[in-house]
Design an enzyme around this catalytic site. Structure first.
Site, mmCIF file in Angstrom:
data_model
loop_
_atom_site.group_PDB
_atom_site.id
_atom_site.type_symbol
_atom_site.label_atom_id
_atom_site.label_comp_id
_atom_site.label_asym_id
_atom_site.label_seq_id
_atom_site.Cartn_x
_atom_site.Cartn_y
_atom_site.Cartn_z
ATOM 1 C CG ASP A 282 17.712 -13.927 32.533
ATOM 2 O OD1 ASP A 282 16.497 -13.860 32.254
ATOM 3 O OD2 ASP A 282 18.174 -14.844 33.247
HETATM 4 C C1 NOJ Z 1 14.554 -15.152 34.062
HETATM 5 C C2 NOJ Z 1 15.240 -16.463 33.876
HETATM 6 O O1 NOJ Z 1 16.554 -16.412 34.415
HETATM 7 C C3 NOJ Z 1 15.332 -16.890 32.425
HETATM 8 O O2 NOJ Z 1 15.860 -18.184 32.368
HETATM 9 C C4 NOJ Z 1 13.979 -16.826 31.792
HETATM 10 O O3 NOJ Z 1 14.050 -17.276 30.456
HETATM 11 C C5 NOJ Z 1 13.495 -15.385 31.854
HETATM 12 N N1 NOJ Z 1 13.365 -14.999 33.256
HETATM 13 C C6 NOJ Z 1 12.159 -15.178 31.135
HETATM 14 O O4 NOJ Z 1 11.127 -15.721 31.858
#
Ligand code: NOJ
Length: 740
Positions: A282
């Protein structure tokens, strides 16, 4: 050849050709890998953001573009548009090996056309419609040069304080697994390589939805049993559906950050499940292991993450500067880097990017796909299906189209943007439909529409109440639009108090006091609490955030052009003090039989155990009668099946759909079982007065659970079958026995 033989032959041929195809890709991957330096391999594991916010213009940063030319990037996120993606891809084509980039984006519920938020769609219980919604999102996304969506989020969520409940399928593992499967299939269509398919990404692996106290990014602590039984199955369903990628998560699980968690990523995902896609971290989560106190610096974070099975580093910049040294120091075997690179290159081949790196960046296709009336139509239909009718006293709804004056009151009555909901990325401002506009579209000039805002969404001032009351007094019916603004639920949007924000419920009280018939529409990204409204207002619809066609969908339901069929995919509490609250809780030694049974029972002294609205609940304008339950056997052996039959009759005046729910309880087992568990459902359309025989099959799979050794088993013993219209409204039941 009989039909079974020919089917078997066809299956064998398709398996062989899939195998041959896989081998071909493996060979190609190896041929590229052989040419790569270690630095180039590490470059493939690196992902940057395109420096655009999700809806803003793209301003590629010159340093990043140089890194692309130098072969230091495998993927970029937050870059979109046929022209923009082509421009960035051109830099990759200037790198030594010309390995194309993959472009990724959070396409969570639609790209140009916004669909209802995922939690709302889950309320439809319509798997085909959800697959289609993901299909359309994929078509629009792929036509805009993007290869990869960071969806579906398949986290089970039992805590509505957690803002990301809006992004998943709710609290139930069975329903959530079915929806995970459908959404992956929708995004990936007939398979990667087709120009209308994007890679899906099952996230957040794992257990992110169980953040303690519902506070986003917080630690998660749960038994291995609960992990396997409740939180992992939707991920397994995503693997089974062929999800190209996984994303790990920000949280710790039992003290180990998911990003550095080899048990999750190596043992379970890549080991037990034999997953051959790749895992992206993430955003920054590799670096965040320093903040967790799990790694002392980015070098150690990189080491822990790659060893644990995180293949791609999203924006933490830990892999690029550190992996080569870690390999030289023999802390990271180069074979692990090769494995991660192979997984990523494989997807680039499957997407066809080595044949043509620009194949998705096609302006003409983008133009056509992003202006498709068909896509809007599908969004409207999905929005109608997502609405849940919570209350309808004296059949106040549907409203008559001959009413003379209707008042729209409330801070969301004319709102367009909020209807899109969090994680909307690419909408056009002139294509949004508010409730007010939707009513206008439906009623034309025949009905006078009055309007008063009353207050802002999070207001503490009641200055607008007098005007709202005066407007209400002039109307035949008042339709109130209350709820959350689009940034009140979503990532980093946890709330300790989940009442309808501000003074909105006071506004409802003031309007209700006029004595006019009031219909309240609650528009939100999570279950909200609104006890006064639930007790006093005659008609309530939960409309969530419905997307591009929100207003039209609400108008269709209000006036009966669509008969509501949604059922809650998540429990609505009476009070934050009941959270976490979910229907499939474990039996206790001192069960409380009802809300009055509290003396030395598992109960609260100051609050009923029961929720405000239960999982699976939702009304229709018509009524359904359940009768005549039969089961083919009262006792079965584990290789037998039980055929369940009963009659469902539409006993009301309207054609309508019912979501028939099948629950089971394993009465005695080696691990204590939930009081009931959803194990099947059907959405059935019946004309007014029509009746149908409904059948289900119960087999060993439906009776199985994880025992103490975490083996998936069905234990002999007594079971209870329950057929209901909601988890708290069982209409038919019967006991049966599993013999061996
Ligand atoms: C953080 C989020 O938790 C995740 O779900 C997302 O895909 C990413 N940022 C990218 O934006």
């Amino acid at each position: 050849m009989n039909k079974y033989k020919s089917l078997a032959v066809a299956l064998a041929i398709s398996c062989t050709s899939a195998f041959a195809q896989n081998q071909k890709i493996d060979k190609k991957v190896d041929s590229v890998l052989k040419l790569m330096t270690l630095a180039e391999k590490i470059g493939q594991l690196n992902q940057y953001t395109g420096d655009s916010d999700a809806t803003g213009p793209i301003t590629p940063n010159p340093n990043k573009l140089k890194d692309i030319k130098d072969g230091k990037l495998g993927s970029m996120l937050n870059i979109k548009g046929a022209k923009e993606t082509r421009e960035v891809q051109e830099y990759a084509m200037q790198s030594r090996l010309k390995i194309p980039l993959i472009f990724g984006l959070d396409v969570i519920h639609g790209y140009r056309v916004t669909f209802p938020i995922p939690l709302a769609e889950a309320a439809s219980w319509d798997l085909a419609a959800m697959e289609e919604s993901a299909r359309i999102a994929a078509r629009e996304t792929a036509a805009s040069g993007v290869h990869w969506t960071f969806a579906p989020m398949v986290d089970i969520a039992r805590d509505p304080r957690w803002g990301r409940v809006m992004e998943g399928a709710g609290e139930d593992t069975y329903l959530g697994s079915k929806i995970a499967f459908a959404r992956v299939k929708g995004f990936q269509g007939k398979g990667l390589g087709n120009l209308d398919a994007v890679m899906a990404c099952a996230k957040h692996f794992a257990a992110y939805g169980a953040a303690i106290a519902g506070r986003d990014y917080n630690a998660v602590d749960m038994s291995e049993h609960t992990l396997w039984e409740t939180y992992l199955p939707p991920f397994k369903a995503a693997v089974d559906a062929g999800a190209a990628t996984f994303m790990n998560s920000f949280n710790t699980l039992n003290g180990i950050p998911a990003t550095g968690n080899a048990h999750l990523q190596r043992d379970i995902l890549k080991g037990k499940w034999k997953y051959n896609g790749f895992v992206v971290s993430d955003w920054g989560s590799i670096g965040e292991m320093i903040d967790h106190g799990f790694a002392k610096d980015k070098a150690q974070a990189a080491e822990l993450a790659i060893l644990a099975g995180s293949d791609m580093d999203m924006e933490s910049r830990s892999y690029l500067p550190n992996l080569a040294k870690l390999v030289a120091e023999k802390k990271v075997p180069v074979a692990l880097i090769d494995d991660a690179v192979r997984r990523i290159l494989r997807k680039k081949f499957e997407l066809g990017l080595f044949d043509d790196p620009y194949r998705f960046s096609n302006a003409a296709r983008q133009e056509k796909e992003l202006n498709s009336p068909e896509n809007r139509k599908a969004s409207l239909s999905m929005a109608e299906k997502s609405i849940v009718l919570l209350k309808n006293e004296n059949q106040l709804l549907p409203l008559s189209k001959t009413l003379k004056k209707i008042a729209v009151i409330g801070p969301l009555g004319k709102s367009e943007k909020d209807m899109q909901g969090f994680w909307s990325i690419s909408w056009k401002d002139d294509q949004l439909i508010s409730l007010y506009q939707g009513l206008k579209n439906k009623l034309g000039d025949k009905t006078e529409l009055l309007y008063a805002k009353g207050c802002e969404i999070a207001d503490s001032s009641k200055a607008g109440f007098d005007e709202a009351v005066a407007v209400a007094k002039q109307a035949d019916v008042v339709v109130m639009a209350v709820g959350e603004a689009l940034d009140m639920s979503g990532e980093a949007k946890s709330r300790a108090h989940i009442r309808i924000p501000g003074v909105q419920e006071d506004l409802i009280k003031a309007v209700q006091a006029t004595g006019k018939p009031v219909v309240v529409l609650v528009m939100a990204g999570r279950p909200l609490i609104f006890n006064w409204t639930a007790d006093h207002v005659p008609a309530i619809m939960y409309t969530w955030w419905l997307g591009s066609e929100a207003g039209n969908a609400m108008a269709n339901v209000l006036f009966g052009d669509y008969n509501p069929s949604g059922k809650l995919p998540i429990t609505f509490p009476r009070d934050e003090g009941q959270i976490p609250i979910y229907y499939n809780y474990l039996s206790t030694g001192r069960p409380s039989k009802n809300d009055k049974d509290i003396n030395y029972r598992s109960a609260y002294l100051d609050m009923p155990n029961s929720p405000r609205f239960a999982f699976g609940y939702g009304l229709s304008y018509t009524s359904f009668d359940y009768s005549g339950l039969t089961i083919s056997k009262n006792q079965i052996h584990s290789n037998d099946k039980i055929v369940v039959n009963f009659t469902l009759k539409n006993t009301g005046k309207y054609d309508g759909e019912e979501v028939v729910q099948l629950y089971l309880q394993d009465k005695f087992a080696s691990v204590v079982r939930p009081i009931k568990e959803l194990k099947d459902f059907q959405k059935v359309m019946l004309k007014a007065g029509e009746q149908k025989n409904i059948s289900f099959i119960i087999d060993k799979e439906k009776l199985s659970f994880y025992n103490q050794a975490l083996q998936w088993v069905a234990e002999p013993g007594d079971f209870k079958l329950m057929i209901g219209t909601a988890s708290d409204n069982i209409k038919l039941e019967k006991d049966f026995k599993l013999m061996d």
